[in-house]
Design an enzyme around this catalytic site. Structure first.
Site, PDB file in Angstrom:
ATOM      1  N   GLU A 129       0.842  -1.198   0.000  1.00 37.44           N
ATOM      2  CA  GLU A 129       0.000   0.000   0.000  1.00 37.44           C
ATOM      3  C   GLU A 129       0.882   1.255   0.000  1.00 37.44           C
ATOM      4  OE1 GLU A 129      -3.651   1.707   2.844  1.00 37.44           O
ATOM      5  OE2 GLU A 129      -2.392   0.040   3.505  1.00 37.44           O
ATOM      6  N   LYS A 162      -9.216   3.015  -2.240  1.00 36.55           N
ATOM      7  CA  LYS A 162      -9.560   2.336  -0.986  1.00 36.55           C
ATOM      8  C   LYS A 162     -10.879   2.869  -0.438  1.00 36.55           C
ATOM      9  CE  LYS A 162      -7.332   1.244   3.482  1.00 36.55           C
ATOM     10  NZ  LYS A 162      -6.127   1.542   4.300  1.00 36.55           N
ATOM     11  N   CYS A 190      -5.538  -3.166   1.638  1.00 32.80           N
ATOM     12  CA  CYS A 190      -5.366  -3.343   3.079  1.00 32.80           C
ATOM     13  C   CYS A 190      -6.698  -3.647   3.797  1.00 32.80           C
ATOM     14  CB  CYS A 190      -4.660  -2.117   3.659  1.00 32.80           C
ATOM     15  SG  CYS A 190      -3.913  -2.394   5.294  1.00 32.80           S
TER      16      CYS A 190
END
Length: 267
Positions: free
Chosen positions: A44, A115, A149
């Site tokens: 990430e 994200k 993540c």
């Protein structure tokens, strides 16, 4: 159709600058390709660092076709390998997005994702949440999806990609020490319950007071561990096989879902 897909997971500390990160990425892409990898997955925010503060994130943010993207495209073309990488995407209406994209060996963008699930005060201080669910993309006969993540810790994210026909979910991450249950339990569970491969490429080392946990993992479609790192920097290479997916999918939970009781999940 390509019956196999060879992934390389790069577990690494963050570099001091984007220029350093790109130099290291170039060397790692060469190493991964030499080991037979078709696609390299980085952590990430791999090109800038993750725990760098809102001001630094904003200063380094770029559009999806900006200089960082062009530099990664040059790396992919130089070494003939696709790359999944994370970076801060400029947002004209607020804080940058925590984004990831895939650049193919010919330098073209294959997929882009923001994200959607922000973790804790640090994420919320630095980023805006993406508003669109991840979409499957096709490459070399494989249907692939991106998450970042914390996203993978929510069952519906992987299920949504599975219902689009995903074969594998690729996850750049910056998971910290103290949350090993993600690699130990959740990544294998997401793979098993959806009959997909899940590849989770984590950072290691430290940024200030933040300590990353490593343990990068590739889980097979029955939840078995196909590749696993320890805490130290490394490159893990693993080959995924369509035949293993077909075998695992002889029994799939998707066939027995009670959508009449719990409703269909749409992505």
């Amino acid at each position: 159709m390509q019956d196999t897909l060879t992934l390389a997971l790069w577990q690494t500390p963050y570099a001091d600058s984007p220029a350093d990160a790109l130099q290291r990425l170039d060397a790692t892409a060469a190493q991964a390709r030499a080991q037979g990898a078709d696609l390299l997955i980085t952590p990430e925010m791999a090109l800038t660092g993750y725990a760098i503060g809102p001001e630094r994130v904003a200063a380094l943010a770029q559009p999806c076709d900006g200089p960082l993207a062009r530099a990664v495209a040059a790396v992919t073309q130089r070494h003939g390998i696709a790359i999944v990488y994370g970076y801060p995407e400029h947002n004209p209406y607020g804080k940058p997005f925590n984004a990831a994209q895939v650049i193919g060996p010919d330098g073209t963008r294959l997929a882009h994702y923001r994200k959607t699930h922000l973790f804790g005060d640090m994420d919320r201080a630095q980023f805006s949440a993406g508003e669109a669910a991840s979409q499957v993309f096709n490459w070399r006969g494989w249907r692939l999806g991106l998450l970042i993540c914390y996203d993978v810790e929510f069952p519906e994210t992987v299920r949504g990609l599975t219902l689009q026909g995903a074969d594998a979910v690729l996850v750049p991450t910056a998971n910290m020490i103290g949350f090993d249950e993600v690699q130990n339990l959740l990544v294998p569970a997401r793979a098993c319950e959806n009959r997909v491969f899940v590849a989770y490429a984590n950072a290691c080392g430290s940024e200030g007071a933040v300590h990353y946990g490593g343990l990068s993992t590739v889980a097979g479609a029955r939840g078995t561990t196909l590749a696993r790192a320890d805490r130290e920097p490394c490159l893990r290479v693993v080959t995924l096989e369509h035949a293993a997916l077909s075998q695992a999918r002889q029994h799939t939970y998707l066939n027995d879902r009670r959508t009449d009781l719990y409703g269909p999940l749409t992505s």
